[in-house]
Design a protein around this motif. Structure first.
Motif, PDB file in Angstrom:
ATOM      1  N   VAL A 102      -7.702  23.514  38.215  1.00 20.05           N
ATOM      2  CA  VAL A 102      -8.308  22.525  37.328  1.00 20.05           C
ATOM      3  C   VAL A 102      -8.271  23.014  35.884  1.00 20.05           C
ATOM      4  CG1 VAL A 102     -10.439  21.292  36.757  1.00 20.05           C
ATOM      5  CG2 VAL A 102      -9.746  21.540  39.154  1.00 20.05           C
ATOM      6  N   ARG A 103      -8.629  24.287  35.675  1.00 16.18           N
ATOM      7  CA  ARG A 103      -8.574  24.839  34.323  1.00 16.18           C
ATOM      8  C   ARG A 103      -7.170  24.725  33.738  1.00 16.18           C
ATOM      9  NH1 ARG A 103      -6.056  28.559  32.278  1.00 16.18           N
ATOM     10  NH2 ARG A 103      -5.380  29.342  34.312  1.00 16.18           N
ATOM     11  N   ALA A 104      -6.167  25.129  34.517  1.00 15.67           N
ATOM     12  CA  ALA A 104      -4.788  25.071  34.040  1.00 15.67           C
ATOM     13  C   ALA A 104      -4.342  23.633  33.799  1.00 15.67           C
ATOM     14  CB  ALA A 104      -3.865  25.760  35.047  1.00 15.67           C
ATOM     15  N   ALA A 105      -4.821  22.705  34.642  1.00 18.35           N
ATOM     16  CA  ALA A 105      -4.471  21.302  34.459  1.00 18.35           C
ATOM     17  C   ALA A 105      -5.052  20.751  33.163  1.00 18.35           C
ATOM     18  CB  ALA A 105      -4.971  20.485  35.648  1.00 18.35           C
ATOM     19  N   PHE A 106      -6.279  21.136  32.827  1.00 21.09           N
ATOM     20  CA  PHE A 106      -6.880  20.710  31.553  1.00 21.09           C
ATOM     21  C   PHE A 106      -6.004  21.165  30.386  1.00 21.09           C
ATOM     22  CE2 PHE A 106     -10.394  19.169  33.753  1.00 21.09           C
ATOM     23  CZ  PHE A 106     -11.411  18.746  32.914  1.00 21.09           C
ATOM     24  N   GLU A 107      -5.498  22.390  30.463  1.00 23.30           N
ATOM     25  CA  GLU A 107      -4.653  22.905  29.392  1.00 23.30           C
ATOM     26  C   GLU A 107      -3.299  22.201  29.378  1.00 23.30           C
ATOM     27  OE1 GLU A 107      -4.454  27.098  29.993  1.00 23.30           O
ATOM     28  OE2 GLU A 107      -6.587  27.430  29.523  1.00 23.30           O
ATOM     29  N   GLU A 108      -2.706  22.021  30.556  1.00 24.58           N
ATOM     30  CA  GLU A 108      -1.394  21.387  30.643  1.00 24.58           C
ATOM     31  C   GLU A 108      -1.430  19.947  30.150  1.00 24.58           C
ATOM     32  OE1 GLU A 108       2.588  20.744  31.393  1.00 24.58           O
ATOM     33  OE2 GLU A 108       1.532  22.661  31.464  1.00 24.58           O
ATOM     34  N   LEU A 109      -2.518  19.233  30.453  1.00 27.80           N
ATOM     35  CA  LEU A 109      -2.650  17.827  30.072  1.00 27.80           C
ATOM     36  C   LEU A 109      -3.319  17.654  28.722  1.00 27.80           C
ATOM     37  CD1 LEU A 109      -3.748  16.410  33.550  1.00 27.80           C
ATOM     38  CD2 LEU A 109      -1.447  16.498  32.582  1.00 27.80           C
ATOM     39  N   ASP A 110      -3.671  18.758  28.081  1.00 32.97           N
ATOM     40  CA  ASP A 110      -4.284  18.749  26.750  1.00 32.97           C
ATOM     41  C   ASP A 110      -5.567  17.904  26.727  1.00 32.97           C
ATOM     42  OD1 ASP A 110      -4.471  19.526  24.090  1.00 32.97           O
ATOM     43  OD2 ASP A 110      -3.350  17.788  23.355  1.00 32.97           O
ATOM     44  N   LEU A 111      -6.429  18.132  27.711  1.00 31.61           N
ATOM     45  CA  LEU A 111      -7.702  17.413  27.787  1.00 31.61           C
ATOM     46  C   LEU A 111      -8.734  18.129  26.920  1.00 31.61           C
ATOM     47  CD1 LEU A 111      -7.785  16.653  31.620  1.00 31.61           C
ATOM     48  CD2 LEU A 111      -7.100  15.125  29.761  1.00 31.61           C
ATOM     49  N   GLY A 112      -9.445  17.371  26.118  1.00 27.14           N
ATOM     50  CA  GLY A 112     -10.406  17.952  25.196  1.00 27.14           C
ATOM     51  C   GLY A 112     -11.718  18.298  25.855  1.00 27.14           C
ATOM     52  N   PRO A 113     -12.613  18.971  25.121  1.00 33.01           N
ATOM     53  CA  PRO A 113     -13.902  19.397  25.677  1.00 33.01           C
ATOM     54  C   PRO A 113     -14.891  18.261  25.878  1.00 33.01           C
ATOM     55  CG  PRO A 113     -13.762  19.952  23.357  1.00 33.01           C
ATOM     56  CD  PRO A 113     -12.398  19.455  23.739  1.00 33.01           C
ATOM     57  N   ASP A 114     -14.503  17.025  25.525  1.00 28.38           N
ATOM     58  CA  ASP A 114     -15.368  15.880  25.797  1.00 28.38           C
ATOM     59  C   ASP A 114     -14.998  15.212  27.120  1.00 28.38           C
ATOM     60  OD1 ASP A 114     -12.924  15.003  24.911  1.00 28.38           O
ATOM     61  OD2 ASP A 114     -13.714  13.338  23.727  1.00 28.38           O
ATOM     62  N   THR A 115     -14.196  15.901  27.943  1.00 34.21           N
ATOM     63  CA  THR A 115     -13.793  15.356  29.241  1.00 34.21           C
ATOM     64  C   THR A 115     -14.887  15.593  30.281  1.00 34.21           C
ATOM     65  OG1 THR A 115     -11.478  15.803  28.713  1.00 34.21           O
ATOM     66  CG2 THR A 115     -12.012  15.410  31.027  1.00 34.21           C
ATOM     67  N   VAL A 116     -15.104  14.596  31.129  1.00 35.61           N
ATOM     68  CA  VAL A 116     -16.076  14.673  32.219  1.00 35.61           C
ATOM     69  C   VAL A 116     -15.353  15.152  33.471  1.00 35.61           C
ATOM     70  CG1 VAL A 116     -17.712  13.357  33.638  1.00 35.61           C
ATOM     71  CG2 VAL A 116     -17.375  12.763  31.199  1.00 35.61           C
ATOM     72  N   LEU A 117     -15.963  16.060  34.206  1.00 33.60           N
ATOM     73  CA  LEU A 117     -15.386  16.545  35.465  1.00 33.60           C
ATOM     74  C   LEU A 117     -16.196  15.986  36.618  1.00 33.60           C
ATOM     75  CD1 LEU A 117     -13.351  18.326  36.953  1.00 33.60           C
ATOM     76  CD2 LEU A 117     -14.920  20.248  36.663  1.00 33.60           C
ATOM     77  N   LEU A 118     -15.495  15.420  37.607  1.00 34.47           N
ATOM     78  CA  LEU A 118     -16.146  14.804  38.772  1.00 34.47           C
ATOM     79  C   LEU A 118     -15.537  15.373  40.040  1.00 34.47           C
ATOM     80  CD1 LEU A 118     -16.934  11.052  39.338  1.00 34.47           C
ATOM     81  CD2 LEU A 118     -15.578  12.276  41.042  1.00 34.47           C
ATOM     82  N   GLY A 119     -16.372  15.690  41.018  1.00 39.11           N
ATOM     83  CA  GLY A 119     -15.884  16.172  42.302  1.00 39.11           C
ATOM     84  C   GLY A 119     -16.641  15.540  43.448  1.00 39.11           C
ATOM     85  N   GLU A 140     -19.704  16.800  30.655  1.00 41.81           N
ATOM     86  CA  GLU A 140     -20.676  16.522  31.703  1.00 41.81           C
ATOM     87  C   GLU A 140     -20.017  16.731  33.064  1.00 41.81           C
ATOM     88  OE1 GLU A 140     -21.714  14.778  28.078  1.00 41.81           O
ATOM     89  OE2 GLU A 140     -20.173  13.876  29.355  1.00 41.81           O
ATOM     90  N   LEU A 141     -20.860  16.955  34.066  1.00 41.12           N
ATOM     91  CA  LEU A 141     -20.389  17.188  35.427  1.00 41.12           C
ATOM     92  C   LEU A 141     -21.021  16.149  36.349  1.00 41.12           C
ATOM     93  CD1 LEU A 141     -18.874  19.104  37.429  1.00 41.12           C
ATOM     94  CD2 LEU A 141     -21.006  20.414  37.592  1.00 41.12           C
ATOM     95  N   VAL A 142     -20.196  15.516  37.185  1.00 39.82           N
ATOM     96  CA  VAL A 142     -20.672  14.532  38.157  1.00 39.82           C
ATOM     97  C   VAL A 142     -20.256  15.000  39.545  1.00 39.82           C
ATOM     98  CG1 VAL A 142     -20.567  12.138  38.950  1.00 39.82           C
ATOM     99  CG2 VAL A 142     -20.471  12.647  36.491  1.00 39.82           C
ATOM    100  N   LEU A 143     -21.216  15.139  40.458  1.00 43.89           N
ATOM    101  CA  LEU A 143     -20.945  15.599  41.811  1.00 43.89           C
ATOM    102  C   LEU A 143     -21.396  14.540  42.801  1.00 43.89           C
ATOM    103  CD1 LEU A 143     -22.158  19.305  41.442  1.00 43.89           C
ATOM    104  CD2 LEU A 143     -19.871  18.363  41.036  1.00 43.89           C
ATOM    105  N   ILE A 144     -20.464  14.043  43.600  1.00 43.32           N
ATOM    106  CA  ILE A 144     -20.747  12.996  44.585  1.00 43.32           C
ATOM    107  C   ILE A 144     -20.731  13.624  45.974  1.00 43.32           C
ATOM    108  CG2 ILE A 144     -19.972  10.792  45.529  1.00 43.32           C
ATOM    109  CD1 ILE A 144     -18.670  10.195  42.850  1.00 43.32           C
ATOM    110  N   ASN A 145     -21.768  13.329  46.766  1.00 38.85           N
ATOM    111  CA  ASN A 145     -21.954  14.004  48.055  1.00 38.85           C
ATOM    112  C   ASN A 145     -21.792  15.513  47.884  1.00 38.85           C
ATOM    113  OD1 ASN A 145     -20.327  11.200  49.308  1.00 38.85           O
ATOM    114  ND2 ASN A 145     -22.371  11.759  50.064  1.00 38.85           N
ATOM    115  N   PRO A 146     -22.545  16.119  46.958  1.00 40.92           N
ATOM    116  CA  PRO A 146     -22.375  17.558  46.723  1.00 40.92           C
ATOM    117  C   PRO A 146     -22.713  18.370  47.969  1.00 40.92           C
ATOM    118  CG  PRO A 146     -24.361  16.744  45.636  1.00 40.92           C
ATOM    119  CD  PRO A 146     -23.613  15.545  46.118  1.00 40.92           C
TER     120      PRO A 146
END
Length: 306
Positions: A102-119, A140-146
């Protein structure tokens, strides 16, 4: 911690998926990975981008109903490495490796620090680990059925033990019969029947069809076994105190993999958390109540997105 209980909206079998994505392949750690990028319906009024991580044995198809219910947000949705169209990572394919993916994907896709992560589900472990280890990436972080407690401690500990024995048997067999056991359609249907809580016959048939089509789309037996061992040995609570961003937990009162008391204990460990418990829903919130989950996410981001 803010706690709310809500009745989930009743939803039937979904209409055909309408939202279109650009699909790209990117090299992550030397392996080819697939990403579906859904633009917001109106870029001028779009909410923050959301990067989604699906659960164990699924692929990106599992979260498409949730994508459909969030038209105001750009959504980036990969297949986890080794599942769906994702190539396995070199080495072990577990939550730690997936968090680094996920970290590498954020860098590869040039996603900024205002991106929300959901799992969702196993994806909640991956997302929580990523947020704890790389907080600078995520707003922000969103967790569904954590995953709030180890599987063998949950409300269905006996069922979880049977699942563990099943995966152990698949590991002991030679490669070909072991893979065949993992993909056995009767066992896959049994898992689907246990997880689906809806009484709507059309929705139940659709859920079973989804699991039949995508639950065995894995690249190798080793990938499944790596991910399974990780899924039963780690939980979101392992990383909870380190989560410094606002966190939304969407749980369900009929979730066999996370009891309501365990979800409350998890929320209490997170410095800035909101816990919504959907009533009448189980571990398949993304299938059974995506509109309810999307409404909670939209409200949360409207209030908390920095």
């Amino acid at each position: 911690m803010l706690l709310r209980r809500r009745a989930a909206a009743k939803e039937g079998a979904p209409a055909p998926f309408q939202r279109r994505a650009s699909v790209r392949t990117a090299a992550v750690h030397g392996s080819a990975q697939r990403f579906w990028d859904f633009p917001a319906a109106n870029p001028d009024t779009a909410g923050p981008a959301v990067f989604m991580v699906h659960g164990f044995r699924g692929d990106h198809h599992g979260l498409l109903r949730l994508v459909e219910a969030l038209p105001a947000n750009r959504v980036i949705l990969p297949d986890l490495p080794g599942f769906g169209q994702g190539a396995p990572l070199p080495g072990t394919n577990d939550a730690a490796a997936y968090a680094d993916f996920v970290r590498a994907a954020f860098e590869e896709l040039d996603l900024g620090p205002d991106t929300v992560l959901l799992g969702h589900s196993f994806g909640s472990i991956i997302a929580a680990r990523t947020a704890a280890e790389y907080p600078q990436l995520i707003s922000e972080l969103v967790l569904i059925n954590p995953i709030s407690e180890p599987a063998l401690e949950g409300p269905k500990g006996f069922t979880s033990k049977l699942a563990e024995l099943y995966y152990q048997a698949a590991a002991r067999l030679p490669e070909k019969p072991g893979r065949a056991l993992l993909a056995n359609p009767v066992i896959v249907r049994g898992m689907s029947v246990l997880m689906a809580k809806t009484r709507d016959p059309g929705l139940r048939r659709w859920i079973h069809a989804q699991h039949d089509a995508y639950f065995s789309a894995f690249s190798s037996r080793a990938v499944v076994l790596d991910a399974f061992r990780s899924s039963i040995s780690e939980t979101v609570r392992d990383f909870a105190p380190q989560l410094q961003m606002p966190v939304l937990l969407i749980a369900a009162d009929r979730d066999d993999l996370g009891s309501v008391p365990a979800q409350r204990r998890l929320a209490a460990l997170i410095p800035d958390s909101e816990l919504d418990i959907l009533e009448g829903v189980g571990h398949l919130v993304h299938y059974e109540a995506p509109d309810s989950a999307a409404a909670l996410i939209t409200d949360f981001l409207g209030r908390r997105h920095r």
